[in-house]
Design a protein around this motif. Structure first.
Motif, PDB file in Angstrom:
ATOM      1  N   SER A 196      -3.978  -2.727  10.812  1.00 29.16           N
ATOM      2  CA  SER A 196      -4.039  -1.689  12.004  1.00 29.16           C
ATOM      3  C   SER A 196      -2.565  -1.686  12.499  1.00 29.16           C
ATOM      4  O   SER A 196      -2.269  -0.338  12.951  1.00 29.16           O
ATOM      5  CB  SER A 196      -4.999  -2.479  13.103  1.00 29.16           C
ATOM      6  N   ALA A 197      -1.622  -2.601  12.465  1.00 32.42           N
ATOM      7  CA  ALA A 197      -0.376  -2.600  13.175  1.00 32.42           C
ATOM      8  C   ALA A 197       0.545  -1.405  12.455  1.00 32.42           C
ATOM      9  O   ALA A 197       1.266  -0.684  13.016  1.00 32.42           O
ATOM     10  CB  ALA A 197       0.428  -3.760  13.266  1.00 32.42           C
ATOM     11  N   ASP A 231      -0.374  -2.156  25.353  1.00 34.52           N
ATOM     12  CA  ASP A 231      -1.326  -2.488  26.211  1.00 34.52           C
ATOM     13  C   ASP A 231      -2.696  -1.407  25.718  1.00 34.52           C
ATOM     14  O   ASP A 231      -3.827  -1.918  25.586  1.00 34.52           O
ATOM     15  CB  ASP A 231      -0.846  -2.102  27.724  1.00 34.52           C
ATOM     16  N   ILE A 232      -2.378  -0.053  25.227  1.00 36.74           N
ATOM     17  CA  ILE A 232      -3.315   0.873  24.964  1.00 36.74           C
ATOM     18  C   ILE A 232      -3.758   0.221  23.657  1.00 36.74           C
ATOM     19  O   ILE A 232      -5.013   0.273  23.461  1.00 36.74           O
ATOM     20  CB  ILE A 232      -2.845   2.134  24.843  1.00 36.74           C
ATOM     21  N   TRP A 233      -3.114  -0.226  22.821  1.00 36.97           N
ATOM     22  CA  TRP A 233      -3.583  -0.810  21.423  1.00 36.97           C
ATOM     23  C   TRP A 233      -4.507  -1.937  21.637  1.00 36.97           C
ATOM     24  O   TRP A 233      -5.475  -2.063  20.831  1.00 36.97           O
ATOM     25  CB  TRP A 233      -2.584  -1.042  20.463  1.00 36.97           C
ATOM     26  N   ARG A 234      -4.276  -2.935  22.516  1.00 38.86           N
ATOM     27  CA  ARG A 234      -5.138  -3.788  22.780  1.00 38.86           C
ATOM     28  C   ARG A 234      -6.317  -3.492  23.349  1.00 38.86           C
ATOM     29  O   ARG A 234      -7.493  -3.986  22.932  1.00 38.86           O
ATOM     30  CB  ARG A 234      -4.347  -4.875  23.709  1.00 38.86           C
ATOM     31  N   ALA A 289     -13.311  -1.020  20.819  1.00 39.41           N
ATOM     32  CA  ALA A 289     -13.567  -0.064  19.470  1.00 39.41           C
ATOM     33  C   ALA A 289     -15.189  -0.420  19.164  1.00 39.41           C
ATOM     34  O   ALA A 289     -16.070   0.478  18.715  1.00 39.41           O
ATOM     35  CB  ALA A 289     -12.777  -0.404  18.526  1.00 39.41           C
ATOM     36  N   PRO A 290     -15.392  -1.954  19.123  1.00 38.38           N
ATOM     37  CA  PRO A 290     -16.993  -2.143  18.679  1.00 38.38           C
ATOM     38  C   PRO A 290     -18.057  -1.714  19.755  1.00 38.38           C
ATOM     39  O   PRO A 290     -19.276  -1.887  19.331  1.00 38.38           O
ATOM     40  CB  PRO A 290     -16.549  -3.531  18.313  1.00 38.38           C
ATOM     41  N   VAL A 298      -6.103   8.379  18.978  1.00 39.57           N
ATOM     42  CA  VAL A 298      -6.682   7.326  19.826  1.00 39.57           C
ATOM     43  C   VAL A 298      -8.301   7.493  19.348  1.00 39.57           C
ATOM     44  O   VAL A 298      -8.949   6.363  19.139  1.00 39.57           O
ATOM     45  CB  VAL A 298      -6.636   7.372  20.969  1.00 39.57           C
ATOM     46  N   ALA A 299      -8.951   8.609  19.342  1.00 42.72           N
ATOM     47  CA  ALA A 299     -10.352   8.659  19.108  1.00 42.72           C
ATOM     48  C   ALA A 299     -10.662   8.130  17.724  1.00 42.72           C
ATOM     49  O   ALA A 299     -11.497   7.517  17.528  1.00 42.72           O
ATOM     50  CB  ALA A 299     -10.754  10.187  19.503  1.00 42.72           C
ATOM     51  N   ARG A 300      -9.797   8.642  16.634  1.00 49.33           N
ATOM     52  CA  ARG A 300     -10.039   8.251  15.346  1.00 49.33           C
ATOM     53  C   ARG A 300      -9.829   6.852  15.187  1.00 49.33           C
ATOM     54  O   ARG A 300     -10.627   6.128  14.673  1.00 49.33           O
ATOM     55  CB  ARG A 300      -9.019   9.176  14.483  1.00 49.33           C
TER      56      ARG A 300
END
Length: 473
Positions: free
Chosen positions: A162-163, A175-178, A184-185, A203-205
Motif C-alpha cells: 500500500s505504501a 494521518d489520512i493514510w492511517r 476501509a474495512p 482516496v475513495a478508490r
C-alpha cells in the motif's frame, strides 16, 4: 493529497487468472425454433461461436463442455426451471462470470424486476429487431471490458504494498493514510472533503481497494448528469418507465452491489433525489424508475464534495438529514499549498509516469524548477501540478516556465491592490484564465480545470452578482 496506483501495464495478462473479457462464445436458449434461428443467423457472422438450446437440459449439456461469455435466454421456459433460475445455476456450477441477456414475450413486470435483480443489465421484449439485439450485446461487451479493468486493478493492488501507492511524506498525508487503513474495512458511509484536485476520488478508490469488498467500484459525478436523468442512472428503470426507455436497465446501485458506489460532487445532487438517496442509505433498498417493488442492495456509499455542505444546509440547498447520514466518517484532504513539502515528491512522480506514457525522456528537475514549484500556491492542487508537468513534457519547455506565468500574474494583481493572495482571488484568476484560453467555452474550460461545467457556471454567477467579473456569454 495524492494516492497513486501503479501503471496497469505492469500486470501481465498472461499472469492473470480468468476474468471477463470480450464476448466470443454465445449460448442462445429459447423454446421457439424460429426465435433460435433468427438469433443464430444474426450473430453467426459476428462472433466466434454461437450455440442454441431448446430447453434447460440442452443448455446444461452445452455449458458443461463449453465456456460461454454470454447467454441469451428466454425468461419463461417449458418445465419447472425458468431462464432466470437456469442462469444462476450455470453461473454457480460452470461459469461465474457468465453474462445474460433475458428475452420475454410476456408483459409481466415481476419477471422484469427479477431480471433486474440478477447481474444482467438488459431485458428485451419480443419481437425485437436485429439492431436492438446487437445494441444490448455491445453493452454487455462494454460491461466485460470495465470488469476486466477492475479485475486487473484489484489484482495489482493485492500484489503491491500500500505504501507504494502514496506520494508524499507530509504529516497530514500520513494521518489520512492511517485513517484510510482504519476505516476501509468498515461498511460506514464516508464523506471526503477537499478542494478541487486534492485527490478525493483516489482516496475513495483506496478505501474500496482496502475494504475487502468483492463487488465493483462504481464512480459517478453527480454534477455531470442532468437532474432529469440522474435518478434513472442511479436506480435503473423498467421498460416504458419514460419516453425512450425501450429496454429495462440496471442502475449504478445495482452495478455497485457488493462493492462501493462513489458519489462525487454530492453537493450538486437535486434536493428531490437527496430524499430518495437518504431512504436507500437507511433501508438498504431502492426502487427502479417505473417499478413498484424495492430491490435490496449491499453497496457501501462514499461521497465527496468541494463545497461547505454545512453552509449548504443552512442555505436550504442540501438536506440536513442526508448531511448527517453521509457524514458518519469525515475525511478532509488538505490543499497542496498546506503541504508544500510533498510538491517535489509529486512532481518527480508525475514526471516519471507521464514521460513513460508519452514516450519521451524523463527530464531532471532543476533547482529553479523546484523553487518555482514550491513558491506557487496551486489553486488547482495536485491535478493542476499534473497538468503543468504534462504540458512541459509535451512542449519540451522547463516546468518552471508554466508556473512563473501564473506567479507573475498574481504578483501584478497584488501590485494593483487586488486581493490576489486570497484563495477566492486565486480561484477567480485561475478560472478566468482557463476561459480565456478556451475562447469563452465553459465546457472546454471546465474540462481543463478538472471540474464540471455546472461548477464553472456557479462560480461565474457568484462573481457576476457581486460585480467582480463580467459574466461571459
Amino acid at each position: 493529497m495524492s494516492i497513486s496506483f501503479a501503471d496497469r501495464s505492469a500486470v501481465g495478462i498472461e499472469d492473470v487468472p480468468a476474468a471477463p473479457n470480450a464476448v466470443e462464445a454465445i449460448l442462445v436458449l429459447d423454446d421457439e425454433p424460429g426465435m433460435r434461428t433468427f438469433i443464430e443467423r444474426t450473430l453467426a457472422s459476428k462472433f466466434a461461436r454461437v450455440e442454441t438450446a431448446a430447453d434447460a437440459d440442452e443448455a446444461r449439456a452445452l455449458a458443461k463442455n463449453t465456456r460461454f461469455d454470454l447467454m441469451i435466454a428466454d425468461i419463461r421456459l417449458p418445465g419447472a426451471v425458468s431462464g432466470l433460475e437456469l442462469a444462476r445455476e450455470l453461473r454457480d456450477r460452470y461459469q461465474v462470470d457468465l453474462d445474460v441477456i433475458f428475452i420475454t414475450g410476456y408483459l409481466d413486470v415481476y419477471d422484469e424486476i427479477d431480471a433486474l435483480r440478477d447481474t444482467s443489465a438488459d431485458v428485451l421484449r419480443k419481437p425485437f429487431h436485429a439492431e436492438q439485439l446487437l445494441a444490448v450485446i455491445k453493452r454487455a461487451q462494454e460491461r466485460r471490458r470495465v470488469a476486466r479493468e477492475q479485475f486487473l486493478l484489484h489484482r495489482e493492488c493485492e500484489q503491491r504494498p500500500s505504501a507504494k501507492r502514496i506520494v508524499g511524506e507530509s504529516a497530514s498525508l500520513k494521518d489520512i493514510w492511517r485513517t484510510i487503513h482504519r476505516i476501509a474495512p468498515m461498511p460506514s458511509t464516508v464523506l471526503i472533503k477537499g478542494e478541487t484536485g486534492t485527490g478525493k476520488e483516489l482516496v475513495a478508490r483506496a478505501l474500496h481497494d482496502l475494504s475487502g469488498r468483492r463487488g465493483s467500484y462504481v464512480p459517478v459525478n453527480c454534477g455531470a448528469i442532468s437532474a432529469d436523468l440522474i435518478e434513472g442512472e442511479l436506480f435503473g428503470h423498467l421498460k416504458g418507465a419514460f419516453t425512450g426507455a425501450h429496454q429495462a436497465r440496471n442502475g449504478l446501485f445495482s452495478h455497485a452491489d457488493g462493492g462501493t458506489l462513489f458519489l462525487d460532487e454530492i453537493g450538486e445532487m437535486p434536493l428531490a433525489l437527496q430524499a430518495k438517496l437518504l431512504r436507500v442509505l437507511e433501508e438498504r433498498r431502492y426502487r427502479p424508475v417505473g417499478g413498484s417493488q424495492e430491490i435490496p442492495v449491499n453497496a457501501r456509499v462514499i461521497t465527496a464534495t468541494n463545497r461547505d455542505l454545512a453552509a449548504e444546509v443552512l442555505a436550504g440547498r442540501f438536506r440536513k438529514d442526508l448531511y448527517y447520514r453521509i457524514n458518519v466518517v469525515d475525511l478532509k484532504l488538505p490543499p497542496l499549498r498546506e503541504r508544500k513539502g510533498d510538491i517535489e515528491h509529486l512532481a518527480r512522480y508525475f514526471l516519471n509516469v507521464l514521460s513513460a506514457e508519452l514516450g519521451v525522456p524523463t527530464p531532471e528537475l532543476t533547482a529553479w524548477d523546484l523553487q518555482q514549484l514550491t513558491r506557487y500556491d496551486w489553486p488547482g492542487n495536485c491535478r493542476e501540478l499534473r497538468n503543468v508537468i504534462e504540458r512541459s513534457l509535451l512542449l519540451g519547455n522547463p516546468v518552471a516556465q508554466y508556473v512563473c506565468e501564473s506567479t507573475v500574474q498574481n504578483a501584478e494583481e497584488s501590485a494593483t491592490g487586488s486581493p490576489a493572495s486570497s484563495l477566492e482571488a486565486v480561484q477567480r484568476s485561475h478560472i478566468m484564465n482557463a476561459l480565456a484560453v478556451a475562447g469563452g467555452n465553459k465546457t472546454v474550460a471546465a474540462r481543463a480545470l478538472g471540474v464540471s461545467r455546472k461548477t464553472v457556471e456557479r462560480k461565474l454567477k457568484e462573481w457576476s452578482d457581486d460585480g467582480s467579473v463580467d459574466m461571459p456569454h
